[in-house]
Design a protein around this motif. Sequence first.
Motif, PDB file in Angstrom:
ATOM      1  N   ARG A   1       4.144 -49.667 -41.396  1.00  0.00           N
ATOM      2  CA  ARG A   1       5.064 -50.572 -42.098  1.00  0.00           C
ATOM      3  C   ARG A   1       6.460 -50.513 -41.487  1.00  0.00           C
ATOM      4  O   ARG A   1       7.139 -51.532 -41.363  1.00  0.00           O
ATOM      5  CB  ARG A   1       5.105 -50.217 -43.587  1.00  0.00           C
ATOM      6  N   GLU A   2       6.893 -49.343 -41.093  1.00  0.00           N
ATOM      7  CA  GLU A   2       8.201 -49.216 -40.434  1.00  0.00           C
ATOM      8  C   GLU A   2       8.201 -49.892 -39.067  1.00  0.00           C
ATOM      9  O   GLU A   2       9.194 -50.497 -38.667  1.00  0.00           O
ATOM     10  CB  GLU A   2       8.569 -47.742 -40.296  1.00  0.00           C
ATOM     11  N   ILE A   3       7.080 -49.793 -38.357  1.00  0.00           N
ATOM     12  CA  ILE A   3       6.981 -50.467 -37.058  1.00  0.00           C
ATOM     13  C   ILE A   3       7.080 -51.979 -37.233  1.00  0.00           C
ATOM     14  O   ILE A   3       7.788 -52.665 -36.494  1.00  0.00           O
ATOM     15  CB  ILE A   3       5.663 -50.078 -36.353  1.00  0.00           C
ATOM     16  N   ILE A   4       6.385 -52.514 -38.232  1.00  0.00           N
ATOM     17  CA  ILE A   4       6.437 -53.955 -38.479  1.00  0.00           C
ATOM     18  C   ILE A   4       7.850 -54.402 -38.844  1.00  0.00           C
ATOM     19  O   ILE A   4       8.313 -55.473 -38.447  1.00  0.00           O
ATOM     20  CB  ILE A   4       5.446 -54.341 -39.595  1.00  0.00           C
ATOM     21  N   ALA A   5       8.569 -53.565 -39.583  1.00  0.00           N
ATOM     22  CA  ALA A   5       9.908 -53.948 -40.054  1.00  0.00           C
ATOM     23  C   ALA A   5      10.980 -53.792 -38.984  1.00  0.00           C
ATOM     24  O   ALA A   5      11.939 -54.570 -38.951  1.00  0.00           O
ATOM     25  CB  ALA A   5      10.271 -53.122 -41.290  1.00  0.00           C
TER      26      ALA A   5
END
Length: 493
Positions: free
Chosen positions: A218-222
């Motif tokens: 999720r952090e990578i996507i954000a």
Amino acid sequence: MARSSSVRTYGNWRKPVSPGIGRLGMLGTMILLIGLVVTSLAMMISLVAGLVVAVTLGVVLLPLLVQDRHGRTALQAATARIAWWRGKSKGWHLYRSGPLGIAAHGSFRLPGLLAPSRLITAQDSYGRPFGMVVMPQAGHYTAVLECGADGAALVDQDQIDTWVAHWGQWLAALAFEPGLVAASVTIETAPDLGHRLQREITANLYPDAPEMARQALREIIATYPAGSAQVSTRIAVTYSAAPRPGAKKRTLEEMAREIGTRLPGLSSGLAMTGAGTARPMTAPQIAASVRVAYDPESQATISTAAGDEPSWNDAGPSAAQEAWDHYRHDSGYSITWGMSEAPRGEVLSNVLNGLVAPHRDIARKRVTLLYRPHDPGTAARLVERDRKDARFRITGANAAARDAVAVAAADQSAREEAKGAGIVRFGMLVTATVHSSEELKTAAAAMDTLAPPARVQLRRVYGAQAAAFAAALPLGVVLPSHLQVPSIVRESL
């Protein structure tokens, strides 16, 4: 090509020039000679008549002698200005589509040169579907290949030299493609919104994955898409319905079968050029890329709506307005430049890196290299004619050093052609798109800083921004085929 201190360099491209006296081409030289004969005959009648003819001759030749730093004559500049005024007075610079526009059935058809175009779906010999753009006014059919080029980062120089050598072979092989009239390479940079990354991660996320792994993804996507750029490379190949001048034109079904047979060979030949995996673009993919080019704000909608791409009838802008020095289309403002002079002398393989790389002052940048290969018979005649023209210009005591270099380059081209090398006409169009009119000056200033390191001379396409914008798209718009002035006249100026 030459080697200097184990570094491979490239060059020896020449801009075709018409033979003539001084700055005059063949047409101007013929006018001068005929005018001198008429002046001599008039002076035999009376001195006044001779002076009148001489002054008239000078007035006629003056627009052909005055040139700017791009080699454009005053006659060409005046003709472009008159054509622009004529078109603007008739409202040709305005375009409106949709329910309240002029397009039939309330559709969003493409404007200008692309208005009569069609997009159909065909299959190649591998069974892969591909989109084919049909330009009925020119009888041209175009297929587009999308490449997964990785760039030259962390790649050995020997490998880069190998890629360039295979790219030259691929271009030379185009001369032996029956019916092929043009090819183009379009490198487009745009902001990466991260939707593709999100779809890829979501589709491959294991349901029972640990919470820590989910949080990391999720952090990578954000965070990953922030400030990153999306670079796309597309190669368009354009075939003519007539396999040779004067021959009977082939039907749509015959052209679809012909191009479908040749696409696998063309795409496989790109594997060793650094282009990565090359696959033909489908009709929805082509329509979506054109829609985003005319309306940059639609990128977010189209990228999230995978499988729901717009049709060809809805790929155009809802409104477009062409100005003398820029082009406004839906949510974008664009300026297009054309290459007036290729790099002089020898250059390295990375000469265009800065020009094609993303730039923070330009929202979307499109660099298109245009190629028109000569068939072997025409290439042999051209190199011999260039040798004669170059030697003609060096005769006399006032020959310039540039003319001596041109003679050496013409001799080398003739030797390489005799050994089997191909002769390809090439040009370049660069389009910078921003989101507001206030950003146009910033984009223009950025291009002024990018062109010198690339050692190319760029000239803004004044009075033809809409046509140049369309030609920079990978859709097979071959501009010389759409001009009203015959090519024999243009080449003689």
